[in-house]
Design a protein around this motif. Structure first.
Motif, short mmCIF file in Angstrom:
data_model
loop_
_atom_site.label_atom_id
_atom_site.label_comp_id
_atom_site.label_asym_id
_atom_site.label_seq_id
_atom_site.Cartn_x
_atom_site.Cartn_y
_atom_site.Cartn_z
N PRO A 161 0.81 -1.22 0.00
CA PRO A 161 0.00 0.00 0.00
C PRO A 161 0.85 1.27 0.00
N GLY A 162 2.14 1.17 -0.36
CA GLY A 162 3.01 2.32 -0.20
C GLY A 162 3.36 2.48 1.27
N GLY A 163 3.94 3.61 1.62
CA GLY A 163 4.27 3.81 3.02
C GLY A 163 4.99 5.13 3.23
N SER A 164 5.32 5.45 4.46
CA SER A 164 5.20 4.54 5.58
C SER A 164 3.82 4.52 6.23
N SER A 165 2.95 5.48 5.87
CA SER A 165 1.60 5.55 6.47
C SER A 165 0.63 4.64 5.73
N GLY A 166 1.11 3.47 5.29
CA GLY A 166 0.30 2.60 4.45
C GLY A 166 -0.84 1.92 5.16
N GLY A 167 -0.70 1.65 6.47
CA GLY A 167 -1.81 1.06 7.19
C GLY A 167 -3.00 1.99 7.24
N THR A 168 -2.75 3.25 7.52
CA THR A 168 -3.82 4.25 7.54
C THR A 168 -4.49 4.34 6.17
N ALA A 169 -3.68 4.41 5.12
CA ALA A 169 -4.23 4.56 3.77
C ALA A 169 -5.04 3.34 3.36
N ALA A 170 -4.52 2.14 3.62
CA ALA A 170 -5.24 0.92 3.24
C ALA A 170 -6.56 0.82 4.00
N ALA A 171 -6.54 1.18 5.29
CA ALA A 171 -7.76 1.12 6.09
C ALA A 171 -8.81 2.10 5.58
N LEU A 172 -8.40 3.31 5.23
CA LEU A 172 -9.35 4.30 4.74
C LEU A 172 -9.89 3.90 3.37
N ALA A 173 -9.00 3.43 2.49
CA ALA A 173 -9.46 2.99 1.17
C ALA A 173 -10.42 1.82 1.30
N GLY A 174 -10.18 0.92 2.26
CA GLY A 174 -11.02 -0.24 2.46
C GLY A 174 -12.28 0.02 3.27
N GLY A 175 -12.51 1.28 3.67
CA GLY A 175 -13.73 1.61 4.40
C GLY A 175 -13.73 1.12 5.83
N LEU A 176 -12.57 1.19 6.50
CA LEU A 176 -12.47 0.77 7.89
C LEU A 176 -12.46 1.96 8.85
N GLY A 177 -12.52 3.15 8.33
CA GLY A 177 -12.55 4.37 9.12
C GLY A 177 -12.88 5.53 8.22
N LEU A 178 -13.29 6.66 8.80
CA LEU A 178 -13.73 7.79 7.98
C LEU A 178 -12.56 8.66 7.54
N VAL A 179 -11.65 9.02 8.45
CA VAL A 179 -10.47 9.81 8.12
C VAL A 179 -9.31 9.28 8.93
N GLY A 180 -8.11 9.79 8.64
CA GLY A 180 -6.94 9.31 9.37
C GLY A 180 -5.84 10.34 9.42
N CYS A 181 -4.79 10.00 10.15
CA CYS A 181 -3.61 10.86 10.26
C CYS A 181 -2.37 10.02 10.07
N GLY A 182 -1.36 10.63 9.46
CA GLY A 182 -0.09 9.96 9.25
C GLY A 182 1.05 10.95 9.41
N SER A 183 2.26 10.46 9.23
CA SER A 183 3.44 11.32 9.27
C SER A 183 4.15 11.23 7.94
N ASP A 184 5.05 12.20 7.69
CA ASP A 184 5.72 12.28 6.40
C ASP A 184 7.10 12.90 6.61
N THR A 185 8.14 12.10 6.41
CA THR A 185 9.51 12.60 6.51
C THR A 185 10.10 12.81 5.12
N VAL A 186 9.73 11.96 4.18
CA VAL A 186 10.16 12.12 2.79
C VAL A 186 8.96 12.00 1.84
N ASN A 187 8.19 10.93 1.99
CA ASN A 187 7.06 10.67 1.08
C ASN A 187 5.81 10.16 1.80
N SER A 188 5.87 9.97 3.10
CA SER A 188 5.05 8.97 3.78
C SER A 188 3.56 9.24 3.92
N LEU A 189 3.08 10.45 3.70
CA LEU A 189 1.64 10.69 3.61
C LEU A 189 1.16 10.53 2.18
N ARG A 190 1.99 10.94 1.24
CA ARG A 190 1.55 11.00 -0.16
C ARG A 190 1.77 9.69 -0.91
#
Length: 513
Positions: A161-190
């Motif tokens: 699912p990419g990363g490093s915030s891939g768990g949040t992204a996969a969960a949101l895409a899969g409809g397991l939550g409404l919104v989420g938060c992640g961190s980004d040092t180089v690419n990790s939110l995008r």
């Protein structure tokens, strides 16, 4: 009809739609949390997107329902995140759940307080539904961790699912939550937003407090929102942010604004250098060339739609690669990225904080424990342990990288000024997200925003062709990088572009039996 049994349209749900349903009595906080918990039970054992589920979520939802009644009876507007089930990347400290950074050695780590941004989210009324898997220590881009294993891409189970915030992204895409938060040092939110077909926003450095988030680099770390739409990301960002935009009080002109209140064309610079492959020819494979062709096709179709549908007030201008310095990832990572110099000292300081209760108090102790995934960590983990004098905050190499970042910032500022642009656009990844088995996601373009501290947002641009493993195709993300400290301005533009493209699509999830 009993609102606790109302069917909710999870794929199209947004915060405004949810709050409207709460206000007219057609749903409840309990109903939505119940729905998400049922989906988590069904899908997450396969997706492996989450590490911890809040066992008190339904109890909190019931309390929120009582508050809803009070707010409505007293004609009081709902708080911005009232009853919103949110998924946090598991490097955000929370006083009532563990914070592991995806690392087995830290599975028992607790904190006595919330991180500042979590406190803001709670005050705005959210329900912390779960904490998500992430790449080990948030150091790379495939969401592989010793604690949570390998998270799968909900569009294609053969890919990450990419990363490093891939768990949040996969969960949101899969409809397991409404919104989420992640961190980004180089690419990790995008990166995971691109790979999972959602929206990920990296705010300007300093706009959201990172205190209490497991650190990597104070120079590059940011935390930001993720969601199914720019609209939802904006709502969460408005809660997360610490203050006003720099220059706003001085009346800095907004996007497309001229003196006297007149408007002008919004100019978006197409960063051509970030579209093709810049690898040595002998390293290119047929598959890589094919995937890059797909990404370029999706991007050019998206740009054509913007040009055709946006109207006369948006203009696309091409940024000739010969007019700016070398901004290749390999060049910037080897000359300006500060992670390898900062990580050990920043992490040790965090682990030794008086608010942290941890079984280990230094990176050295974690390394000696062996309780981490050696294949998932990078040189950022190992370098300072092997040569602490060279890779430290006091080293000449660190100072040289800070100087390189200053030069880079000036180069990007000059490019914006000389081309008269309000934002840059490019694909976040030059290839599709990698397949399961790789711990490295190469050819990502997010480093430019990370090093310059500019706001950047990734939105869905389209999909690769359908395959046996990806019936809907693999998502491809379009990234917009904005002007310095003009986060709200960039969100305005992104929401408009999102409305033109309309490429958000929920995965079918039929492959999960």
């Amino acid at each position: 009809m009993d609102p606790t049994s109302t069917e909710l349209d999870i794929p199209s749900l947004t915060i405004p739609k949810y709050h409207a349903a709460l206000s007219n009595g057609t749903t409840t906080c309990t109903a939505l949390v119940t729905t998400y918990l049922a989906r988590i039970t069904r899908y997450d054992p396969t997706l492996k997107s989450l590490l911890y589920i809040n066992e008190n979520a339904l109890e909190i939802a019931a309390q929120k329902d009582k508050q809803t009644t009070h707010f409505l009876n007293n004609s009081h507007p709902l708080p911005p995140l009232h009853g919103v089930p949110i998924i946090l990347k598991d490097n955000f400290t929370t006083h009532d759940t563990p914070t592991s950074a995806g690392v087995q050695a830290l599975h028992a780590l607790r904190t006595t307080t919330d991180s500042e941004v979590v406190s803001r989210l709670r005050l705005a009324g959210c329900i912390i539904l779960a904490k998500a898997n992430l790449h080990e220590f948030a150091l790379h881009g495939t969401t592989t961790s010793s604690l949570g294993g390998q998270t799968l891409n909900p569009f294609d189970a053969t890919r990450t699912p990419g990363g490093s915030s891939g768990g949040t992204a996969a969960a949101l895409a899969g409809g397991l939550g409404l919104v989420g938060c992640g961190s980004d040092t180089v690419n990790s939110l995008r990166s995971p937003a691109s790979a999972c077909g959602i929206v990920g926003f990296r705010p300007s450095v300093g706009r959201v407090c990172t205190s209490g988030v497991v650190p990597v680099s104070s120079v590059q770390d940011v935390v930001g929102p993720m969601g199914g739409s720019v609209e939802d990301v904006r709502v969460v960002f408005d809660v997360m942010k610490s203050g006003r935009e720099e220059g706003e009080e001085e009346g800095e002109k907004g996007l497309g604004e001229l003196e006297g209140g007149n408007s002008r064309r919004i100019r978006i610079g197409v960063l051509d250098a970030y579209f093709g492959l810049d690898d040595p020819r002998e390293e290119l494979t047929d598959e890589l060339v094919h995937e890059n062709t797909i990404v370029q096709r999706v991007m050019h179709e998206a740009l054509a739609s913007i040009k055709t549908k946006a109207g006369a007030d948006i203009e696309l201008v091409h940024i000739n690669p010969s007019t700016h310095p070398d901004w290749r990832f390999a060049t910037l990572a080897s000359t300006a990225d500060t992670q390898v110099y900062e990580f050990r000292e920043r992490l040790d300081t965090f682990l030794q904080s008086e608010t942290v209760i941890s079984p280990y108090h230094s990176l050295k102790q974690i390394a000696e424990s062996g309780e981490y995934d050696q294949n998932a960590v990078t040189k950022v983990f190992t370098a300072a342990l092997q040569n602490p004098e060279r890779f430290s905050l006091a080293s000449p190499g660190y100072q040289a990288r800070l100087e390189r970042i200053s030069v880079l910032k000036e180069g990007v500022r000059k490019c914006f000024e000389e081309n008269g642009i309000d934002a840059m656009v490019y694909p976040h990844q030059r290839q599709l997200v990698v397949r399961i088995g790789s711990c490295v996601q190469p050819r990502r373009n997010g480093i430019l925003a990370a090093l310059t501290g500019r706001p950047a947002i990734c939105i869905p641009a389209g999909f690769s062709p359908s395959t046996c493993s990806a019936a809907q195709g693999v998502p491809v993300g379009l990234e917009l990088m904005g002007r310095e400290d003009r986060d709200e301005e960039l969100l305005d533009l992104a929401e408009r572009i999102e409305g033109i493209l309309q490429k958000r699509e929920a995965p079918s999830m039929e492959w999960i039996k």
